[in-house]
Design an enzyme around this catalytic site. Structure first.
Site, PDB file in Angstrom:
ATOM      1  N   ASP A  85      -7.097   4.558  -4.316  1.00 63.57           N
ATOM      2  CA  ASP A  85      -7.665   4.204  -3.105  1.00 63.57           C
ATOM      3  C   ASP A  85      -8.245   5.816  -2.827  1.00 63.57           C
ATOM      4  O   ASP A  85      -8.431   6.426  -3.582  1.00 63.57           O
ATOM      5  CB  ASP A  85      -6.730   3.992  -1.948  1.00 63.57           C
ATOM      6  N   LYS A 100       0.788  -1.261  -0.049  1.00 63.75           N
ATOM      7  CA  LYS A 100      -0.118   0.034  -0.050  1.00 63.75           C
ATOM      8  C   LYS A 100       0.703   1.202  -0.106  1.00 63.75           C
ATOM      9  O   LYS A 100       1.945   1.155   0.564  1.00 63.75           O
ATOM     10  CB  LYS A 100      -0.961  -0.286   1.068  1.00 63.75           C
TER      11      LYS A 100
HETATM   12  P1  NDP Z   1     -12.959   7.966  -2.958  1.00 64.45           P
HETATM   13  O1  NDP Z   1     -11.796   9.062  -2.652  1.00 64.45           O
HETATM   14  O2  NDP Z   1     -13.461   7.969  -4.031  1.00 64.45           O
HETATM   15  O3  NDP Z   1     -14.113   8.383  -1.762  1.00 64.45           O
HETATM   16  C1  NDP Z   1     -13.905   8.419  -0.447  1.00 64.45           C
HETATM   17  C2  NDP Z   1     -15.168   8.938   0.322  1.00 64.45           C
HETATM   18  O4  NDP Z   1     -15.124   8.666   1.622  1.00 64.45           O
HETATM   19  C3  NDP Z   1     -15.758  10.448  -0.306  1.00 64.45           C
HETATM   20  O5  NDP Z   1     -16.932  10.623   0.125  1.00 64.45           O
HETATM   21  C4  NDP Z   1     -15.023  10.999   1.081  1.00 64.45           C
HETATM   22  O6  NDP Z   1     -15.562  12.138   1.630  1.00 64.45           O
HETATM   23  C5  NDP Z   1     -15.240   9.944   2.349  1.00 64.45           C
HETATM   24  N1  NDP Z   1     -14.195  10.013   3.380  1.00 64.45           N
HETATM   25  C6  NDP Z   1     -12.839   9.738   3.030  1.00 64.45           C
HETATM   26  N2  NDP Z   1     -12.223  10.165   4.248  1.00 64.45           N
HETATM   27  C7  NDP Z   1     -13.170  10.402   5.320  1.00 64.45           C
HETATM   28  C8  NDP Z   1     -13.263  10.785   6.523  1.00 64.45           C
HETATM   29  N3  NDP Z   1     -11.898  10.787   7.152  1.00 64.45           N
HETATM   30  N4  NDP Z   1     -14.319  10.881   7.231  1.00 64.45           N
HETATM   31  C9  NDP Z   1     -15.638  10.777   6.511  1.00 64.45           C
HETATM   32  N5  NDP Z   1     -15.635  10.469   5.122  1.00 64.45           N
HETATM   33  C10 NDP Z   1     -14.425  10.351   4.606  1.00 64.45           C
HETATM   34  O7  NDP Z   1     -12.406   6.690  -2.370  1.00 64.45           O
HETATM   35  P2  NDP Z   1     -12.838   5.409  -2.479  1.00 64.45           P
HETATM   36  O8  NDP Z   1     -14.202   5.358  -2.670  1.00 64.45           O
HETATM   37  O9  NDP Z   1     -11.991   4.655  -3.379  1.00 64.45           O
HETATM   38  O10 NDP Z   1     -12.486   4.467  -0.993  1.00 64.45           O
HETATM   39  C11 NDP Z   1     -13.537   4.448   0.108  1.00 64.45           C
HETATM   40  C12 NDP Z   1     -12.962   3.476   1.070  1.00 64.45           C
HETATM   41  O11 NDP Z   1     -12.903   2.005   0.214  1.00 64.45           O
HETATM   42  C13 NDP Z   1     -11.627   3.318   1.622  1.00 64.45           C
HETATM   43  O12 NDP Z   1     -11.676   3.030   3.107  1.00 64.45           O
HETATM   44  C14 NDP Z   1     -10.711   2.662   0.835  1.00 64.45           C
HETATM   45  O13 NDP Z   1      -9.642   2.251   1.295  1.00 64.45           O
HETATM   46  C15 NDP Z   1     -11.806   1.319   0.345  1.00 64.45           C
HETATM   47  N6  NDP Z   1     -11.397   0.672  -0.825  1.00 64.45           N
HETATM   48  C16 NDP Z   1     -11.402   1.388  -2.243  1.00 64.45           C
HETATM   49  C17 NDP Z   1     -11.136   0.493  -3.143  1.00 64.45           C
HETATM   50  C18 NDP Z   1     -10.853   0.887  -4.501  1.00 64.45           C
HETATM   51  O14 NDP Z   1     -10.863   0.171  -5.401  1.00 64.45           O
HETATM   52  N7  NDP Z   1     -11.145   2.358  -4.742  1.00 64.45           N
HETATM   53  C19 NDP Z   1     -10.948  -1.033  -3.116  1.00 64.45           C
HETATM   54  C20 NDP Z   1     -11.325  -1.403  -1.692  1.00 64.45           C
HETATM   55  C21 NDP Z   1     -11.446  -0.606  -0.546  1.00 64.45           C
HETATM   56  P3  NDP Z   1     -14.800  13.753   1.085  1.00 64.45           P
HETATM   57  O15 NDP Z   1     -15.101  13.838  -0.201  1.00 64.45           O
HETATM   58  O16 NDP Z   1     -15.626  14.586   1.979  1.00 64.45           O
HETATM   59  O17 NDP Z   1     -13.421  13.444   1.461  1.00 64.45           O
HETATM   60  O1  2IT Z   2      -8.066  -1.402  -0.593  1.00 64.71           O
HETATM   61  C1  2IT Z   2      -8.030  -1.826  -1.793  1.00 64.71           C
HETATM   62  O2  2IT Z   2      -8.119  -3.122  -2.073  1.00 64.71           O
HETATM   63  C2  2IT Z   2      -7.710  -1.026  -3.112  1.00 64.71           C
HETATM   64  N1  2IT Z   2      -7.623   0.325  -2.742  1.00 64.71           N
HETATM   65  C3  2IT Z   2      -7.624  -1.434  -4.449  1.00 64.71           C
HETATM   66  C4  2IT Z   2      -6.072  -1.997  -4.545  1.00 64.71           C
HETATM   67  C5  2IT Z   2      -5.804  -2.248  -5.891  1.00 64.71           C
HETATM   68  O3  2IT Z   2      -4.589  -2.521  -6.256  1.00 64.71           O
HETATM   69  O4  2IT Z   2      -6.722  -2.107  -6.986  1.00 64.71           O
END
Ligand code: NDP
Ligand code: 2IT
Length: 448
Positions: free
Chosen positions: A169, A129
């Protein structure tokens, strides 16, 4: 649940000593070691061959300066990270997070979790990561580009298509991956699949954008089905409004549920008739606005400041998809009181240990992050396969493989839980099933 096994107890103590003040990392290790206690009892050879001892220590940690110039010509400095955690079953693989809260403890917890998640996908990927304490919010495209170029200029010397393959992420989506890929290609002077989540015209995989949210719903549907239920007719609360939240909302709706709430880090919207996803996508993906703006176009919906209130809304299924520790004990109790039947985690570690206890006490089905949100990295793995073949599958082919793998992940969690006498505890099942493959690989490769 406190550890009883003397060896694991001692190991956890050493982890705490060695990683002081890295709370999220210690939280993640504690949960995994607790789940692995029955495995350690049954398999002393893993203790003797130092598998646990090696597993908790990253193979390599890289910390670097990221200098970049803002639009006013002022030099800004951020801190970049890459934790290359474990390469027992494949090249390091995992996303990069750009968020002001990023520090070593966050990247280490995410990298540690990624080891087991990637193992569960059935694909050959190790755990890693990265990220930076950079805040893309309020930055111009040009600033984001200069930051990404600086970040990958340094990180570029440590990654590679067969070595370490970063992705997105929080705060890292298609735009950032594009800028990083372009700069990497220029420096390395070769076109390789060194990042995933790339745009479709330059080596990206169809369905990667949708993969985490869709995969979350496929996993949840399997979990519900195994317990005599389904999404059909259910009311769902999704937190966040980013990549994961948007596509979880889309798939849950397609599977017959009604999603009534979404949020961002400022507050949440409640739309009792079901959220208008096209409006959300326009606001978040195109205009990069706050979720609050939703109520301007939808007067029937309400907006409330603050994040935790979203868990007090009455729902059948909760899909936390924002960030770590967003559901604490009080929020879990509110979900239980309102009759919630399932919590499945789109975000990484969104439930505190106390919240998880509440789920188990109230017989709420619990789909842990490393299994439930593995769809994103699964399709990243499929993107790597397509890049290696110099070929591209159709959306339907990728989505079909994603569905199969999410079903296999649920089955693996269910089976491991049953084998260890913990039926229905998919958290233990995910930790055990994810661990066993990595442990076998580590043992076979000797003391490295
Ligand atoms: P994005 O940046 O696209 O979206 C994040 C969302 O979460 C936004 O709405 C953001 O709000 C909110 N957020 C972020 N930090 C906080 C916080 N501290 N408190 C409250 N709300 C918060 O990210 P993703 O959708 O990609 O990721 C969301 C989650 O999913 C994370 O935990 C990530 O690790 C996990 N994840 C993502 C994957 C991926 O493929 N993208 C795969 C697996 C897991 P704001 O705009 O106000 O910051
Ligand atoms: O938390 C996760 O699994 C991710 N943010 C996606 C990682 C990836 O390599 O696609």
């Amino acid at each position: 649940m406190a550890l009883k096994n003397e060896y694991l107890k001692g190991l956890l103590e050493r982890v705490k000593q060695r990683n002081r003040a890295e709370d999220e990392f210690i939280q993640a290790v504690t949960e995994v070691l607790e789940s692995l206690e029955p495995v350690a009892e049954k398999r002393p050879d893993y203790i003797e061959s130092g598998v646990f001892e090696r597993l908790v220590e990253p193979e390599r940690v890289i910390i670097f300066r990221v200098p970049w110039m803002d639009d006013k010509g002022v030099t800004q400095v951020n801190r970049g990270f890459r934790v290359q955690y474990n390469s027992a079953i494949g090249p390091y693989k995992g996303g990069c997070r750009f968020h002001p809260s990023v520090y070593l403890g966050i990247i280490k917890f995410l990298g540690f979790e990624q080891i087991f998640k990637n193992s569960l996908t059935t694909l050959p990927m190790g755990g890693g990561k990265g990220g930076a304490d950079f805040d893309p919010k309020g930055k111009s495209d040009a600033e984001v580009m200069r930051f990404c170029q600086s970040f990958i200029t340094e990180l570029g010397r440590h990654i590679g298509g067969n070595l370490d393959v970063p992705a997105g992420d929080i705060g890292v989506g298609a735009r950032e991956i594009g800028y990083m890929f372009g700069q990497y290609k220029r420096i390395a002077n070769e076109f390789v699949g060194v990042l995933t989540g790339k745009g479709i015209p330059y080596g990206g995989s169809l369905a990667r954008t949708e993969a985490t949210g869709y995969g979350l719903c496929y996993f949840t549907e399997e979990m519900l089905k195994a317990n005599g239920s389904s999404f059909k007719g259910k009311t769902v609360v999704v937190s966040g409004s980013g990549n994961v939240a948007v596509y979880a909302t889309k798939k849950a709706t397609e599977l017959g549920a009604k999603v009534i709430a979404l949020s961002d880090s400022n507050g949440y919207i409640y739309d009792p008739e079901g959220v208008d996803l096209e409006l959300v996508r326009q606001l978040k993906e195109v205009e990069r606005k706050r979720i609050k703006e939703y109520v301007t176009s939808r007067p029937r919906a309400t907006y409330t400041e603050g994040c935790s209130g979203i868990w007090t809304l009455k729902c059948d299924i909760a899909l936390p998809s924002a960030t770590q520790n967003e559901i604490d004990k009080a929020s879990a109790e509110a979900l239980a009181k309102n009759g919630c039947i399932a919590v499945a985690e789109g975000a990484n570690m969104p439930s505190t240990p106390e919240a998880i206890e509440v789920y188990f006490k109230n017989k709420i089905l619990y789909g842990p992050a490393k299994a439930a949100n593995a769809g994103g990295v699964t399709v990243s793995g499929l993107e790597m396969s397509q890049n290696s073949m110099r070929y591209g599958w159709s959306f339907e082919e990728v989505d079909g493989k994603l569905q199969d793998i999410m079903k296999q992940i649920f089955a693996a969690c269910d089976k491991a839980a049953k084998e260890y006498g913990l039926e229905g505890n998919y958290m233990a099942g995910a930790n055990i099933a994810g661990f066993l493959k990595v442990a076998e690989a580590m043992k076979a490769q000797g003391c490295v």
